[in-house]
Write a protein that holds these residues in place. Structure first.
Motif, PDB file in Angstrom:
ATOM      1  N   PRO A   1     -10.420  13.161   5.665  1.00 38.64           N
ATOM      2  CA  PRO A   1     -10.924  13.151   4.366  1.00 38.64           C
ATOM      3  C   PRO A   1      -9.770  13.241   3.212  1.00 38.64           C
ATOM      4  O   PRO A   1      -9.777  12.292   2.431  1.00 38.64           O
ATOM      5  N   VAL A   2      -8.998  14.395   3.214  1.00 31.67           N
ATOM      6  CA  VAL A   2      -7.817  14.477   2.283  1.00 31.67           C
ATOM      7  C   VAL A   2      -6.797  13.477   2.332  1.00 31.67           C
ATOM      8  O   VAL A   2      -6.301  13.020   1.318  1.00 31.67           O
ATOM      9  N   VAL A   3      -6.298  13.396   3.689  1.00 33.58           N
ATOM     10  CA  VAL A   3      -5.246  12.416   4.001  1.00 33.58           C
ATOM     11  C   VAL A   3      -5.439  10.940   3.436  1.00 33.58           C
ATOM     12  O   VAL A   3      -4.552  10.233   3.174  1.00 33.58           O
ATOM     13  N   ARG A   4      -6.697  10.756   3.823  1.00 36.56           N
ATOM     14  CA  ARG A   4      -7.349   9.221   3.450  1.00 36.56           C
ATOM     15  C   ARG A   4      -6.798   8.894   2.138  1.00 36.56           C
ATOM     16  O   ARG A   4      -6.172   7.581   1.853  1.00 36.56           O
ATOM     17  N   SER A   5      -7.075   9.735   0.931  1.00 42.97           N
ATOM     18  CA  SER A   5      -7.094   9.332  -0.336  1.00 42.97           C
ATOM     19  C   SER A   5      -5.492   9.267  -0.699  1.00 42.97           C
ATOM     20  O   SER A   5      -4.960   8.297  -1.400  1.00 42.97           O
ATOM     21  N   ILE A   6      -4.663  10.193  -0.174  1.00 45.55           N
ATOM     22  CA  ILE A   6      -3.332  10.336  -0.293  1.00 45.55           C
ATOM     23  C   ILE A   6      -2.798   8.994   0.154  1.00 45.55           C
ATOM     24  O   ILE A   6      -1.726   8.539  -0.544  1.00 45.55           O
ATOM     25  N   TYR A   7      -2.805   8.847   1.497  1.00 44.80           N
ATOM     26  CA  TYR A   7      -2.032   7.913   2.249  1.00 44.80           C
ATOM     27  C   TYR A   7      -2.362   6.448   1.620  1.00 44.80           C
ATOM     28  O   TYR A   7      -1.782   5.528   1.543  1.00 44.80           O
ATOM     29  N   SER A   8      -3.639   6.162   1.469  1.00 45.17           N
ATOM     30  CA  SER A   8      -4.278   4.705   0.950  1.00 45.17           C
ATOM     31  C   SER A   8      -3.571   4.623  -0.207  1.00 45.17           C
ATOM     32  O   SER A   8      -2.813   3.360  -0.671  1.00 45.17           O
ATOM     33  N   SER A   9      -3.306   5.708  -1.205  1.00 40.99           N
ATOM     34  CA  SER A   9      -2.932   5.353  -2.696  1.00 40.99           C
ATOM     35  C   SER A   9      -1.236   5.176  -2.457  1.00 40.99           C
ATOM     36  O   SER A   9      -0.777   4.266  -3.052  1.00 40.99           O
ATOM     37  N   VAL A  10      -0.608   5.674  -1.703  1.00 34.65           N
ATOM     38  CA  VAL A  10       0.731   5.818  -1.459  1.00 34.65           C
ATOM     39  C   VAL A  10       1.033   4.636  -0.814  1.00 34.65           C
ATOM     40  O   VAL A  10       2.209   3.690  -1.136  1.00 34.65           O
ATOM     41  N   LYS A  11       0.241   4.121   0.396  1.00 32.37           N
ATOM     42  CA  LYS A  11       0.685   2.628   0.856  1.00 32.37           C
ATOM     43  C   LYS A  11       0.301   1.718   0.158  1.00 32.37           C
ATOM     44  O   LYS A  11       1.107   0.661   0.162  1.00 32.37           O
ATOM     45  N   GLN A  12      -0.813   1.609  -0.921  1.00 32.29           N
ATOM     46  CA  GLN A  12      -0.840   0.651  -2.123  1.00 32.29           C
ATOM     47  C   GLN A  12       0.444   0.442  -2.603  1.00 32.29           C
ATOM     48  O   GLN A  12       0.992  -0.734  -2.963  1.00 32.29           O
ATOM     49  N   VAL A  13       1.011   1.509  -3.269  1.00 32.30           N
ATOM     50  CA  VAL A  13       1.989   1.210  -4.205  1.00 32.30           C
ATOM     51  C   VAL A  13       3.249   0.911  -3.424  1.00 32.30           C
ATOM     52  O   VAL A  13       4.048   0.237  -3.940  1.00 32.30           O
ATOM     53  N   SER A  14       3.535   1.673  -2.221  1.00 32.79           N
ATOM     54  CA  SER A  14       4.805   1.227  -1.400  1.00 32.79           C
ATOM     55  C   SER A  14       4.866  -0.434  -1.080  1.00 32.79           C
ATOM     56  O   SER A  14       5.709  -1.163  -0.970  1.00 32.79           O
ATOM     57  N   ASP A  15       3.472  -0.898  -0.596  1.00 36.07           N
ATOM     58  CA  ASP A  15       3.473  -2.277  -0.200  1.00 36.07           C
ATOM     59  C   ASP A  15       3.748  -3.194  -1.654  1.00 36.07           C
ATOM     60  O   ASP A  15       4.318  -4.079  -1.410  1.00 36.07           O
ATOM     61  N   THR A  16       3.154  -2.751  -2.773  1.00 33.06           N
ATOM     62  CA  THR A  16       3.471  -3.448  -3.947  1.00 33.06           C
ATOM     63  C   THR A  16       5.040  -3.592  -4.257  1.00 33.06           C
ATOM     64  O   THR A  16       5.418  -4.583  -4.603  1.00 33.06           O
ATOM     65  N   LEU A  17       5.720  -2.141  -4.179  1.00 30.73           N
ATOM     66  CA  LEU A  17       7.222  -2.209  -4.536  1.00 30.73           C
ATOM     67  C   LEU A  17       8.088  -2.597  -3.635  1.00 30.73           C
ATOM     68  O   LEU A  17       9.040  -3.372  -3.929  1.00 30.73           O
ATOM     69  N   PHE A  18       7.871  -2.632  -2.546  1.00 35.76           N
ATOM     70  CA  PHE A  18       8.913  -2.911  -1.412  1.00 35.76           C
ATOM     71  C   PHE A  18       8.405  -4.225  -0.797  1.00 35.76           C
ATOM     72  O   PHE A  18       9.184  -4.731   0.181  1.00 35.76           O
ATOM     73  N   SER A  19       7.236  -4.716  -0.613  1.00 33.06           N
ATOM     74  CA  SER A  19       6.961  -5.936  -0.323  1.00 33.06           C
ATOM     75  C   SER A  19       7.470  -7.496  -0.876  1.00 33.06           C
ATOM     76  O   SER A  19       7.734  -7.298  -1.918  1.00 33.06           O
ATOM     77  N   SER A  20       8.103  -8.123  -0.054  1.00 36.36           N
ATOM     78  CA  SER A  20       8.837  -9.279  -0.622  1.00 36.36           C
ATOM     79  C   SER A  20       7.773 -10.410  -1.148  1.00 36.36           C
ATOM     80  O   SER A  20       8.329 -11.105  -2.116  1.00 36.36           O
ATOM     81  N   SER A  21       6.601 -10.157  -0.945  1.00 37.48           N
ATOM     82  CA  SER A  21       5.829 -10.965  -1.617  1.00 37.48           C
ATOM     83  C   SER A  21       4.883 -10.306  -2.823  1.00 37.48           C
ATOM     84  O   SER A  21       4.182 -11.156  -3.424  1.00 37.48           O
TER      85      SER A  21
END
Length: 208
Positions: free
Chosen positions: A89-109
């Motif tokens: 429950p708690v980890v899901r919201s934190i991990y999903s948010s951080v992953k979306q931000v990191s994918d947007t910032l570091f992804s070449s696309s």
């Protein structure tokens, strides 16, 4: 004497700040050695601390992790790991948010921080530099009529904090300077202006 003192400051201050930042990064990454068993640490093997070994270890772990997850088996392991985290429950919201931000910032696309824009903020007639992060999405899009863009407005001289704005695209001006030049301009509080070339109207004599 004042002139000599200022000249010395101009030479030593940037050098000192650069060394301080590098020392902070290396000392932080060296903490990865604490993950090793005590008998495998450099202090136990050679008898003294060797700066930079933790940095090398961290970079190797990052590289090997990326290498291992590029194949089919690695992708399946990552998929299973993420599926497990999204069930907590708690980890899901934190991990999903951080992953979306990191994918947007570091992804070449990704499209984050690809363009520097000029926008009126915090009031009309007052201009600042913002970075394009995308377009409004989700339910927000249903409440905005017209063509809007999402902007990140960094603060000066610390660009890691700032404000998130959604403004009409027509109210922004796309700059020719790249993101690095814009960041230098912001961090220096407008002192270090990027080089530019004035657009001049070239008239063809044959058409006159």
């Amino acid at each position: 004497m004042r002139k000599y003192f200022v000249t010395g400051l101009l030479i030593l201050v940037p050098l000192a700040i650069t060394i301080w930042v590098l020392n902070l990064i290396i000392s932080t990454m060296d903490q990865s050695l604490l993950l090793l068993p005590e008998r495998w640490r450099p202090e136990a093997v050679v008898g003294f601390h060797i700066p930079g070994l933790g940095t090398i270890l961290t970079l190797m772990v990052i590289f090997l992790t990326g290498l291992a997850t590029r194949n089919f088996v690695g992708k399946r392991i990552v998929w299973a790991w993420e599926a497990l985290l999204t069930r907590i429950p708690v980890v899901r919201s934190i991990y999903s948010s951080v992953k979306q931000v990191s994918d947007t910032l570091f992804s070449s696309s990704g499209n984050a921080f690809r363009k520097a824009l000029l926008v009126q903020y915090p009031r009309e007639g007052s201009w600042t530099i913002g970075f394009l992060t995308g377009v409004p999405g989700g339910d927000v899009r249903n409440h905005l009529q017209g063509d809007y863009v999402s902007l990140y407005i960094p603060t000066t001289p610390n660009p890691t904090s700032g404000f998130f704005l959604m403004v009409p695209r027509a109210d922004t001006i796309e700059l020719e300077m790249n993101v690095d030049e814009a960041l230098k301009y912001i961090v220096s509080m407008g002192v270090v202006a990027p080089e530019y070339f004035e657009k001049k109207l070239i008239i063809d004599p044959a058409k006159v």
